[in-house]
Motif scaffolding. Sequence first.
Motif, PDB file in Angstrom:
ATOM      1  N   LYS A  19      82.865 -44.365   9.093  1.00 11.75           N
ATOM      2  CA  LYS A  19      82.448 -44.030  10.453  1.00 11.75           C
ATOM      3  C   LYS A  19      81.045 -44.562  10.784  1.00 11.75           C
ATOM      4  O   LYS A  19      80.804 -45.075  11.881  1.00 11.75           O
ATOM      5  CB  LYS A  19      82.484 -42.521  10.673  1.00 11.75           C
ATOM      6  N   PHE A  20      80.120 -44.428   9.830  1.00  6.94           N
ATOM      7  CA  PHE A  20      78.717 -44.748  10.124  1.00  6.94           C
ATOM      8  C   PHE A  20      78.188 -45.970   9.368  1.00  6.94           C
ATOM      9  O   PHE A  20      77.069 -46.404   9.627  1.00  6.94           O
ATOM     10  CB  PHE A  20      77.833 -43.545   9.804  1.00  6.94           C
ATOM     11  N   GLY A  21      78.956 -46.466   8.410  1.00  6.40           N
ATOM     12  CA  GLY A  21      78.523 -47.649   7.685  1.00  6.40           C
ATOM     13  C   GLY A  21      77.757 -47.368   6.411  1.00  6.40           C
ATOM     14  O   GLY A  21      77.696 -48.217   5.521  1.00  6.40           O
ATOM     15  N   GLN A  22      77.172 -46.183   6.292  1.00  2.00           N
ATOM     16  CA  GLN A  22      76.360 -45.870   5.119  1.00  2.00           C
ATOM     17  C   GLN A  22      76.090 -44.373   5.061  1.00  2.00           C
ATOM     18  O   GLN A  22      76.332 -43.647   6.022  1.00  2.00           O
ATOM     19  CB  GLN A  22      75.028 -46.619   5.176  1.00  2.00           C
ATOM     20  N   VAL A  23      75.582 -43.953   3.921  1.00  2.00           N
ATOM     21  CA  VAL A  23      75.103 -42.577   3.740  1.00  2.00           C
ATOM     22  C   VAL A  23      73.647 -42.671   3.305  1.00  2.00           C
ATOM     23  O   VAL A  23      73.333 -43.241   2.260  1.00  2.00           O
ATOM     24  CB  VAL A  23      75.928 -41.813   2.684  1.00  2.00           C
ATOM     25  N   ASP A  24      72.754 -42.138   4.122  1.00  2.00           N
ATOM     26  CA  ASP A  24      71.321 -42.202   3.836  1.00  2.00           C
ATOM     27  C   ASP A  24      70.825 -40.999   3.057  1.00  2.00           C
ATOM     28  O   ASP A  24      69.891 -41.116   2.255  1.00  2.00           O
ATOM     29  CB  ASP A  24      70.528 -42.284   5.149  1.00  2.00           C
ATOM     30  N   ILE A  25      71.412 -39.839   3.322  1.00  2.00           N
ATOM     31  CA  ILE A  25      70.972 -38.587   2.704  1.00  2.00           C
ATOM     32  C   ILE A  25      72.194 -37.860   2.157  1.00  2.00           C
ATOM     33  O   ILE A  25      73.181 -37.666   2.872  1.00  2.00           O
ATOM     34  CB  ILE A  25      70.265 -37.676   3.728  1.00  2.00           C
ATOM     35  N   PHE A  26      72.130 -37.480   0.897  1.00  2.00           N
ATOM     36  CA  PHE A  26      73.193 -36.644   0.325  1.00  2.00           C
ATOM     37  C   PHE A  26      72.554 -35.366  -0.174  1.00  2.00           C
ATOM     38  O   PHE A  26      71.719 -35.377  -1.078  1.00  2.00           O
ATOM     39  CB  PHE A  26      73.925 -37.347  -0.819  1.00  2.00           C
ATOM     40  N   MET A  27      72.959 -34.262   0.453  1.00  5.21           N
ATOM     41  CA  MET A  27      72.477 -32.938   0.057  1.00  5.21           C
ATOM     42  C   MET A  27      73.565 -32.309  -0.819  1.00  5.21           C
ATOM     43  O   MET A  27      74.547 -31.748  -0.338  1.00  5.21           O
ATOM     44  CB  MET A  27      72.226 -32.089   1.302  1.00  5.21           C
ATOM     45  N   ALA A  74      78.843 -42.009  -6.161  1.00  2.00           N
ATOM     46  CA  ALA A  74      79.431 -42.483  -4.909  1.00  2.00           C
ATOM     47  C   ALA A  74      78.396 -43.061  -3.942  1.00  2.00           C
ATOM     48  O   ALA A  74      78.721 -43.972  -3.173  1.00  2.00           O
ATOM     49  CB  ALA A  74      80.193 -41.345  -4.227  1.00  2.00           C
ATOM     50  N   VAL A  75      77.165 -42.537  -3.960  1.00  2.00           N
ATOM     51  CA  VAL A  75      76.210 -42.949  -2.920  1.00  2.00           C
ATOM     52  C   VAL A  75      74.993 -43.725  -3.420  1.00  2.00           C
ATOM     53  O   VAL A  75      74.419 -44.516  -2.664  1.00  2.00           O
ATOM     54  CB  VAL A  75      75.708 -41.737  -2.098  1.00  2.00           C
ATOM     55  N   VAL A  76      74.587 -43.523  -4.657  1.00  2.00           N
ATOM     56  CA  VAL A  76      73.352 -44.141  -5.122  1.00  2.00           C
ATOM     57  C   VAL A  76      73.410 -45.671  -5.143  1.00  2.00           C
ATOM     58  O   VAL A  76      72.439 -46.331  -4.739  1.00  2.00           O
ATOM     59  CB  VAL A  76      72.927 -43.572  -6.495  1.00  2.00           C
ATOM     60  N   PRO A  77      74.516 -46.311  -5.581  1.00  2.00           N
ATOM     61  CA  PRO A  77      74.530 -47.777  -5.553  1.00  2.00           C
ATOM     62  C   PRO A  77      74.249 -48.357  -4.168  1.00  2.00           C
ATOM     63  O   PRO A  77      73.507 -49.348  -4.046  1.00  2.00           O
ATOM     64  CB  PRO A  77      75.952 -48.119  -6.032  1.00  2.00           C
ATOM     65  N   GLY A  78      74.784 -47.755  -3.131  1.00  2.00           N
ATOM     66  CA  GLY A  78      74.514 -48.222  -1.774  1.00  2.00           C
ATOM     67  C   GLY A  78      73.069 -48.020  -1.384  1.00  2.00           C
ATOM     68  O   GLY A  78      72.470 -48.863  -0.691  1.00  2.00           O
ATOM     69  N   MET A  79      72.494 -46.905  -1.809  1.00  2.00           N
ATOM     70  CA  MET A  79      71.080 -46.649  -1.530  1.00  2.00           C
ATOM     71  C   MET A  79      70.206 -47.692  -2.213  1.00  2.00           C
ATOM     72  O   MET A  79      69.240 -48.203  -1.631  1.00  2.00           O
ATOM     73  CB  MET A  79      70.700 -45.238  -1.991  1.00  2.00           C
ATOM     74  N   VAL A  80      70.527 -48.012  -3.447  1.00  2.00           N
ATOM     75  CA  VAL A  80      69.764 -49.022  -4.185  1.00  2.00           C
ATOM     76  C   VAL A  80      69.881 -50.379  -3.493  1.00  2.00           C
ATOM     77  O   VAL A  80      68.895 -51.113  -3.339  1.00  2.00           O
ATOM     78  CB  VAL A  80      70.257 -49.109  -5.645  1.00  2.00           C
ATOM     79  N   GLU A  81      71.073 -50.711  -3.061  1.00  2.00           N
ATOM     80  CA  GLU A  81      71.299 -51.995  -2.385  1.00  2.00           C
ATOM     81  C   GLU A  81      70.462 -52.108  -1.112  1.00  2.00           C
ATOM     82  O   GLU A  81      69.907 -53.171  -0.803  1.00  2.00           O
ATOM     83  CB  GLU A  81      72.782 -52.145  -2.051  1.00  2.00           C
ATOM     84  N   ARG A  82      70.345 -51.000  -0.363  1.00  2.00           N
ATOM     85  CA  ARG A  82      69.559 -51.009   0.871  1.00  2.00           C
ATOM     86  C   ARG A  82      68.073 -50.796   0.612  1.00  2.00           C
ATOM     87  O   ARG A  82      67.241 -51.007   1.493  1.00  2.00           O
ATOM     88  CB  ARG A  82      70.053 -49.911   1.829  1.00  2.00           C
ATOM     89  N   ALA A  87      65.357 -42.751 -13.115  1.00  2.00           N
ATOM     90  CA  ALA A  87      66.115 -43.999 -13.164  1.00  2.00           C
ATOM     91  C   ALA A  87      66.053 -44.792 -11.865  1.00  2.00           C
ATOM     92  O   ALA A  87      66.073 -46.030 -11.891  1.00  2.00           O
ATOM     93  CB  ALA A  87      67.574 -43.698 -13.525  1.00  2.00           C
ATOM     94  N   TYR A  88      66.000 -44.094 -10.720  1.00  2.00           N
ATOM     95  CA  TYR A  88      66.136 -44.785  -9.442  1.00  2.00           C
ATOM     96  C   TYR A  88      64.946 -44.625  -8.498  1.00  2.00           C
ATOM     97  O   TYR A  88      64.947 -45.170  -7.395  1.00  2.00           O
ATOM     98  CB  TYR A  88      67.410 -44.306  -8.734  1.00  2.00           C
ATOM     99  N   GLY A  89      63.933 -43.885  -8.926  1.00  5.15           N
ATOM    100  CA  GLY A  89      62.791 -43.636  -8.056  1.00  5.15           C
ATOM    101  C   GLY A  89      62.031 -44.883  -7.659  1.00  5.15           C
ATOM    102  O   GLY A  89      61.424 -44.937  -6.586  1.00  5.15           O
TER     103      GLY A  89
END
Length: 258
Positions: free
Chosen positions: A77-85, A121-129, A169-171
């Motif tokens: 729907k939105f193309g990405q997930v920026d925040i996962f709570m 599910a979401v971190v790889p996309g966050m890293v890519e962006r 690891a991702y900070g």
Amino acid sequence: MDIQGKVAIVTGGASGIGAAMAKRLAAEGARGVYVADINAERAEGVAREIGPVAIAMGCDVSREEDIQALVAAAQKKFGQVDIFMSNAGILGRMGGIELEDALWDKMWQVHGMAHVWAARAVVPGMVERGEGYFVVTASAAGLLNIVESAPYGVTKHAAVAFAEWLRIAYGRKGVRVSCLCPQSVETDMTKGGTGSAGVNGVLSADQVASDVVDTMREERFLVLPHPEVAQYFLNKAQDYDRWLGGMQKLYAHHSNPA
């Protein structure tokens, strides 16, 4: 992180901290907020209350396929997930080593693996962006333990440890990570009483959501709505044996109340 224009997912979003967070993220200008919960009907009610930016979806976080479907829907729907709570949690029952394996397993899934599956599910996309925010709802029990429930205290420790690992690891790859560790909060889980967690008062879910947003703006790791927890955590580190002795007294009090 600036929440304006971001896409967020909140698990356990039908009530308590999750519902308050979903509402607050929308109020901060998120362009999409997924209110995810095992109780889809209640999630729908929260989404209706928020308005057009909110979408309700059923999700059992103890099933990786449910989390994958949730993230896929948001991405479609939105193309990405920026925040996962990653907020969903369960109380289980009071007790310790005598409790059945099935309860321990469920607590491991909800308080441990659910965070792993969400990050997967979401971190790889966050890293890519080069940008994203992952918030783990643990508990003060994850820093300090809790005398009434071994499964709760142990699995909330796991939640804190995983959040730490994500930050390590991702900070430096653009992924911000925070870990929420409140004591007692006014939610469905505390309707039957607060136990030892209520020693410093019971906060509203809205108060906690406000603290989370403030922490996200500053991109700090620990969210401590009850500031006393920081001192308890320091006391634990400075004299572990003395701290354990104090917790033993607390255990004895709650196991054999006068």
